[in-house]
Design an enzyme around this catalytic site. Structure first.
Site, PDB file in Angstrom:
ATOM      1  N   TYR A  91       0.844  -1.204   0.000  1.00  0.00           N
ATOM      2  CA  TYR A  91       0.000   0.000   0.000  1.00  0.00           C
ATOM      3  C   TYR A  91       0.879   1.254   0.000  1.00  0.00           C
ATOM      4  CZ  TYR A  91      -3.220   3.425   2.131  1.00  0.00           C
ATOM      5  OH  TYR A  91      -3.975   4.546   2.411  1.00  0.00           O
ATOM      6  N   THR A 112     -12.777   5.626   8.702  1.00  0.00           N
ATOM      7  CA  THR A 112     -13.495   5.071   7.547  1.00  0.00           C
ATOM      8  C   THR A 112     -13.520   3.547   7.670  1.00  0.00           C
ATOM      9  OG1 THR A 112     -11.489   4.783   6.247  1.00  0.00           O
ATOM     10  CG2 THR A 112     -12.602   6.911   6.037  1.00  0.00           C
TER      11      THR A 112
HETATM   12  N1  LIG Z   1      -8.951   6.693   5.862  1.00  0.00           N
HETATM   13  C1  LIG Z   1      -7.723   7.160   6.045  1.00  0.00           C
HETATM   14  O1  LIG Z   1      -7.318   7.538   7.139  1.00  0.00           O
HETATM   15  C2  LIG Z   1      -6.797   7.244   4.885  1.00  0.00           C
HETATM   16  C3  LIG Z   1      -5.490   7.658   5.147  1.00  0.00           C
HETATM   17  C4  LIG Z   1      -4.615   7.795   4.079  1.00  0.00           C
HETATM   18  C5  LIG Z   1      -5.059   7.566   2.795  1.00  0.00           C
HETATM   19  N2  LIG Z   1      -6.333   7.144   2.574  1.00  0.00           N
HETATM   20  C6  LIG Z   1      -6.735   6.908   1.179  1.00  0.00           C
HETATM   21  O2  LIG Z   1      -8.037   7.376   0.970  1.00  0.00           O
HETATM   22  C7  LIG Z   1      -8.687   6.585  -0.021  1.00  0.00           C
HETATM   23  C8  LIG Z   1     -10.019   6.116   0.524  1.00  0.00           C
HETATM   24  O3  LIG Z   1      -9.767   5.398   1.712  1.00  0.00           O
HETATM   25  P1  LIG Z   1     -10.926   5.001   2.726  1.00  0.00           P
HETATM   26  O4  LIG Z   1     -10.276   4.980   4.047  1.00  0.00           O
HETATM   27  O5  LIG Z   1     -12.138   5.810   2.493  1.00  0.00           O
HETATM   28  O6  LIG Z   1     -11.170   3.483   2.250  1.00  0.00           O
HETATM   29  P2  LIG Z   1     -12.494   2.585   2.276  1.00  0.00           P
HETATM   30  O7  LIG Z   1     -13.379   2.981   3.385  1.00  0.00           O
HETATM   31  O8  LIG Z   1     -11.994   1.177   2.224  1.00  0.00           O
HETATM   32  O9  LIG Z   1     -13.185   2.929   0.895  1.00  0.00           O
HETATM   33  C9  LIG Z   1     -12.564   2.544  -0.282  1.00  0.00           C
HETATM   34  C10 LIG Z   1     -13.506   2.757  -1.423  1.00  0.00           C
HETATM   35  O10 LIG Z   1     -12.836   2.335  -2.617  1.00  0.00           O
HETATM   36  C11 LIG Z   1     -13.676   1.434  -3.323  1.00  0.00           C
HETATM   37  N3  LIG Z   1     -12.791   0.540  -4.071  1.00  0.00           N
HETATM   38  C12 LIG Z   1     -11.849  -0.304  -3.603  1.00  0.00           C
HETATM   39  N4  LIG Z   1     -11.236  -0.931  -4.616  1.00  0.00           N
HETATM   40  C13 LIG Z   1     -11.796  -0.452  -5.761  1.00  0.00           C
HETATM   41  C14 LIG Z   1     -11.583  -0.712  -7.131  1.00  0.00           C
HETATM   42  N5  LIG Z   1     -10.685  -1.602  -7.526  1.00  0.00           N
HETATM   43  N6  LIG Z   1     -12.320  -0.040  -8.035  1.00  0.00           N
HETATM   44  C15 LIG Z   1     -13.246   0.866  -7.637  1.00  0.00           C
HETATM   45  N7  LIG Z   1     -13.491   1.144  -6.350  1.00  0.00           N
HETATM   46  C16 LIG Z   1     -12.779   0.489  -5.415  1.00  0.00           C
HETATM   47  C17 LIG Z   1     -14.524   0.757  -2.246  1.00  0.00           C
HETATM   48  O11 LIG Z   1     -15.752   0.323  -2.757  1.00  0.00           O
HETATM   49  P3  LIG Z   1     -16.044  -1.199  -3.235  1.00  0.00           P
HETATM   50  O12 LIG Z   1     -15.295  -2.082  -2.273  1.00  0.00           O
HETATM   51  O13 LIG Z   1     -17.524  -1.320  -3.153  1.00  0.00           O
HETATM   52  O14 LIG Z   1     -15.525  -1.254  -4.631  1.00  0.00           O
HETATM   53  C18 LIG Z   1     -14.762   1.943  -1.325  1.00  0.00           C
HETATM   54  O15 LIG Z   1     -15.823   2.744  -1.808  1.00  0.00           O
HETATM   55  C19 LIG Z   1      -7.733   5.452  -0.360  1.00  0.00           C
HETATM   56  O16 LIG Z   1      -7.034   5.748  -1.541  1.00  0.00           O
HETATM   57  C20 LIG Z   1      -6.772   5.437   0.815  1.00  0.00           C
HETATM   58  O17 LIG Z   1      -5.505   4.985   0.455  1.00  0.00           O
HETATM   59  C21 LIG Z   1      -7.208   6.969   3.590  1.00  0.00           C
END
Ligand SMILES: NC(=O)c1ccc[n+]([C@@H]2O[C@H](COP(=O)([O-])OP(=O)(O)OC[C@H]3O[C@@H](n4cnc5c(N)ncnc54)[C@H](OP(=O)(O)O)[C@@H]3O)[C@@H](O)[C@H]2O)c1
Length: 333
Positions: free
Chosen positions: A207, A242
């Protein structure tokens, strides 16, 4: 002026301390000095695509864009989760224009087809927010044979961005990356993480490596797409509450939960980058509406040769050429 310098210094200290900057404390304090909100209605009549928008930060980004009047296109892999996300948005803004698309960004052929279809239906796209993210538990490959984090965070977004180049002309691209990138060098010897064959694959490392790649990709895209008037930025959301964090890092989530920021605060900078009328250039990494360095220390910085090898790898694996045929993107040109 003194206040400006004091705020910048405090912001810097918060960023380096991680806990002060990345948690809910970050936006709570920085709101006092960060740039103004986009104008209400800034995105009326504009189409914005958000990948991975069925939950977490993607849904929160969509909510922020809807508030500014955008027609928002949501993607995800699951139709019912997308429908539920659309219902949530419409409950909050009944007149919102929200379109859902089942599209798996890790499937490169499928993503190229999706981009073609979207470009045919939406001739002008204001912005794409590449938010879809995954932290695989074990090494997983896509049906095209790519390691899943690489396909989701790097190769798929490349196919999508370039597939949408024409409707995106004059528009914006935002990559949602992670502070985890700071802990990794640009991996060019084994970008597919095949060393897992020796049993040492780590989803957290996969990741973070691909999040480092996104930072390099931001600068490459920014230069390559500048002639099309497309501005490219990446942002990291800090630590937000999240489903992704709870599922992938349950111990981290349990320990930090009282301090985690909410998804809307995590998504704030992605929305701001998509909508601001401030002159912010192109090719930057942002967090809490401020440009940030891509390395905390001057060690482990990618070399021009590594950047070139990475760019060649992305072009070859996706089969998607750079914007200007043969345009030389080697650093310094
Ligand atoms: N939350 C944090 O603290 C944090 C920190 C640093 C970075 N981020 C970044 O923020 C972004 C969102 O993170 P999150 O925490 O909101 O994650 P999350 O809750 O797991 O949500 C991820 C989303 O991506 C979708 N997804 C996953 N694989 C996919 C694919 N191959 N094609 C299309 N959609 C896909 C999932 O939907 P489905 O499974 O239904 O497809 C879901 O809607 C990510 O890029 C993550 O690296 C988050």
């Amino acid at each position: 002026m003194v206040l400006h310098h004091a705020a910048a210094a405090l912001d810097w200290v918060m960023d380096k301390s991680l806990v002060l900057g990345y948690t809910r404390i970050g936006p709570a304090l920085r709101r006092a000095w960060w740039p103004h909100d986009p104008t209400p209605g800034a995105l009326v009549g504009r189409h914005v695509l958000v990948t991975g928008a069925s939950g977490g930060l993607g849904l929160a980004t969509a909510r922020g864009l809807v508030r500014l009047g955008a027609t928002v296109h949501l993607t995800g892999r699951d139709a019912s989760r997308l429908d539920a996300a659309r219902s949530v948005l419409l409950e909050q803004a009944p007149l919102a224009d929200v379109v859902t698309h089942v599209a798996d960004v890790s499937d490169l052929a499928g993503t190229a087809e999706f981009a073609r279809d979207l470009a045919a239906g939406v001739p002008r796209l204001h912005a794409v927010v590449h938010n879809a993210g995954v932290m695989p538990r074990q090494r997983t490959t896509t049906r095209e044979g790519h390691e899943l984090a690489l396909a989701t965070h790097v190769l798929g977004p490349h196919v999508l961005t370039y597939g949408l180049r024409e409707p995106l002309a004059g528009g914006r691209v935002v990559l949602v990356t992670s502070g985890g990138a700071y802990g990794q060098r640009l991996e060019v010897d084994d970008p597919e993480y095949t060393e897992a064959g020796r049993g040492d694959y780590s989803g957290v490392t996969a990741y973070a490596r691909t999040k480092r790649m996104q930072l390099v990709l931001t600068e490459l895209w920014a230069r390559d797409l500048a002639p099309d008037g497309i501005r490219v930025h990446s942002m990291h959301p800090g630590w937000a509450d999240t489903p992704g964090v709870t599922d992938s890092l349950p111990r981290f989530a349990a320990m930090t939960r009282p301090l985690l920021r909410d998804a809307d605060s995590g998504a704030d900078t992605a929305v701001w980058l998509a909508a601001t009328s401030d002159a912010i250039g192109t090719g930057g990494l942002w967090h809490d509406r401020r440009r940030r360095p891509t390395h905390y220390l001057p060690v482990g910085v990618e070399t021009p040769e590594e950047i070139e090898a990475f760019w060649r790898f992305v072009l070859e694996e996706t089969g998607v050429p750079a914007g200007g045929a043969g345009r030389d993107l080697s650093p310094g040109t």
